[in-house]
Enzyme design. Structure first.
Site, short mmCIF file in Angstrom:
data_model
loop_
_atom_site.label_atom_id
_atom_site.label_comp_id
_atom_site.label_asym_id
_atom_site.label_seq_id
_atom_site.Cartn_x
_atom_site.Cartn_y
_atom_site.Cartn_z
N VAL A 164 0.86 -1.19 0.00
CA VAL A 164 0.00 0.00 0.00
C VAL A 164 0.89 1.23 0.00
O VAL A 164 1.81 1.35 0.81
CB VAL A 164 -0.95 0.01 1.23
N ALA B 173 4.55 3.99 3.01
CA ALA B 173 4.10 2.77 2.33
C ALA B 173 4.28 1.61 3.30
O ALA B 173 4.94 1.75 4.33
CB ALA B 173 4.92 2.51 1.07
N LYS B 174 3.71 0.50 2.99
CA LYS B 174 3.95 -0.73 3.75
C LYS B 174 3.56 -1.89 2.86
O LYS B 174 2.70 -1.73 1.98
CB LYS B 174 3.11 -0.76 5.03
N GLY B 175 4.16 -3.03 3.12
CA GLY B 175 3.81 -4.22 2.35
C GLY B 175 3.94 -5.44 3.22
O GLY B 175 4.41 -5.35 4.36
#
Ligand code: NAD
Length: 419
Positions: A61, A106-108
């Site tokens: 995201v 962001a992060k994933g």
């Protein structure tokens, strides 16, 4: 309607609502600030060692691209879902803005327990994840880093996979790499060091001597173990630690260097001592000076918050305190000083930023330089948060988040809305 859901996402929405009210942000401006720019969901198939095929769901995201590329960790944990990843991306945005980095959040992650994979399977999954993400990431678009369940080795595989497709080495595509693969000195330690550094500042302000102080650390991975070691080296007695396997308690202080060595060899604190074993749920509520939650979200709920017997909560983890617990901590702010996550654990992204800058310039710094600059940024952000909390008579979390949200809002205002 939104694709994001779950308690962690609701928590991020909730917190943003408090800040938006505090800053009197008009209702029609709020969704533009809060809702992520992009969300990517992928399937990652791998060959398992037993010859079967397994498919894991992965996410990334990217919250906003207003200030520069997005930046954030990649989490491998069974609990990972799109809502959790979105919340973590939103928090990254406020964090980067608070400390003045030219990034959006962001992060994933992948919904997998990495301890169930062999090294070969972990490498295959890491490489497939990065390969699927290639159209959406880049050194000036989105730069990944480690988080729970990932480490320097996973970052090296990400960098190698991306580079193979580009036909050249692109070290600046991820941060948190090993130093031998374009990483920076001081990145592995950066988050835990920052947690301990800010804790020391607060203990000094509260006139609590380091040698008589005590601490409890939840989580003994990258952040928790380094924070515990740094506190120990400062003279603080770390009286309890925990990880996913259990907890250890010794009123006279644990031998943290020995425990770090044990965990590095065995992968956890399990097997260190039966005698010192204690109930992991109890350790946060032990009487002590500092509690460092450095494992996962939502571990300090209203019940725990009302039972805390410490002077400082230093949030090493992201989102460890629920909004209900926050209300209690706010009422108890004369007793307990909160160093909120977006400030407390920001040393990690600060040094990730240094790594990106060094990779882009191919000019590498000494570790002392990395640490000096990290602490300078943390000091500045801490001073600004304390001044803001005092000026507006608000809780530390409100002050820190308000400064982050304000900076993103200011950038959106001046850039305008396209088209
Ligand atoms: P890690 O995977 O290295 O370590 C996580 C630790 O938490 C492990 O010791 C694990 O056993 C423990 N843990 C898991 N479930 C637990 C439970 N129920 N009770 C107690 N302990 C439990 O991860 P990390 O990189 O140290 O990240 C920890 C937290 O810090 C996460 O919230 C992460 O988002 C945050 N964080 C990490 C960084 C970084 O640079 N790594 C930066 C900022 C924030």
């Amino acid at each position: 309607m939104t694709v994001y859901s779950g308690p962690v996402f609701e928590m991020a929405v909730n917190q943003f609502g408090v800040i938006a009210d505090h800053l009197s942000i008009p209702v029609d401006e709020r969704a533009r600030l809060l809702m992520p720019k992009r969300a990517i969901t992928i399937s990652c198939p791998i060959h398992r060692d037993d010859g079967t095929t397994a498919v894991f769901e992965g996410y990334r995201v990217q919250h906003h691209l207003t200030l520069g590329p997005t930046k954030g960790g990649t989490r491998f944990a069974a609990s990972v879902d799109l809502g959790e990843v979105a919340a973590l991306a939103i928090w990254m945005s406020w964090k980067c803005a608070l400390v003045g980095l030219p990034y959006g959040g962001a992060k994933g992650g992948i919904g997998v327990d990495p301890s169930t994979l062999s090294k070969h399977e972990l490498e295959a999954l890491s490489r497939r994840y990065m390969q699927e993400m290639i159209p959406f990431v880049g050194p000036h678009t989105d730069v990944m880093a480690p988080d729970m369940g990932t480490n320097e080795q996973v970052m090296a595989w990400f960098m190698d996979t991306y580079s193979m497709y580009q036909g050249r080495t692109v070290t600046e595509i991820v941060t948190g790499k090993p130093v031998t693969a374009g990483g920076t000195l001081g990145r592995r330690e950066a988050t835990g060091r920052g947690v301990a550094y800010l804790t020391r500042r607060v203990l000094n302000d509260l006139q609590i001597g380091l040698s008589g102080a005590t601490a409890v650390v939840q989580g003994f991975g990258n952040v928790g173990s380094i924070a515990a070691l740094e506190l120990h080296n400062m003279g603080v007695k770390v009286i309890a630690v925990s990880d996913h396997t259990g907890a250890l308690h010794r009123a006279a202080g644990l031998d943290i260097p020995a425990l770090v060595e044990h965990a590095a060899l065995r992968g956890s604190i399990a097997g260190y001592s039966n005698e010192l074993a204690t109930d992991p749920r109890e350790i946060l509520m032990l009487p002590c000076d500092v509690v460092v939650p450095a494992a996962m979200e939502r571990v300090i709920d209203a019940d725990v918050a009302s039972k805390l017997r410490c002077r400082v909560v230093a949030e090493g983890a992201n989102g460890p305190t629920t909004p209900e617990a926050d209300l209690i901590l706010e009422q108890r702010q004369d007793e307990i000083f909160l160093i909120p996550d977006i400030l407390c654990n920001s040393g990690g992204v600060v040094v990730s930023y240094f790594e990106w800058v060094q990779d882009l310039q191919q000019l590498f710094w000494e570790e002392e330089e990395v640490m000096r600059r990290e602490y300078q940024i943390l000091d500045r952000a801490f001073d600004r948060m304390v001044a803001r909390a005092r000026r507006d008579k608000v809780f530390n979390r409100t002050a820190a988040m308000a400064m982050g949200v304000e900076r993103v809002r200011g950038a959106k205002d001046t850039r305008g809305l396209f088209p």
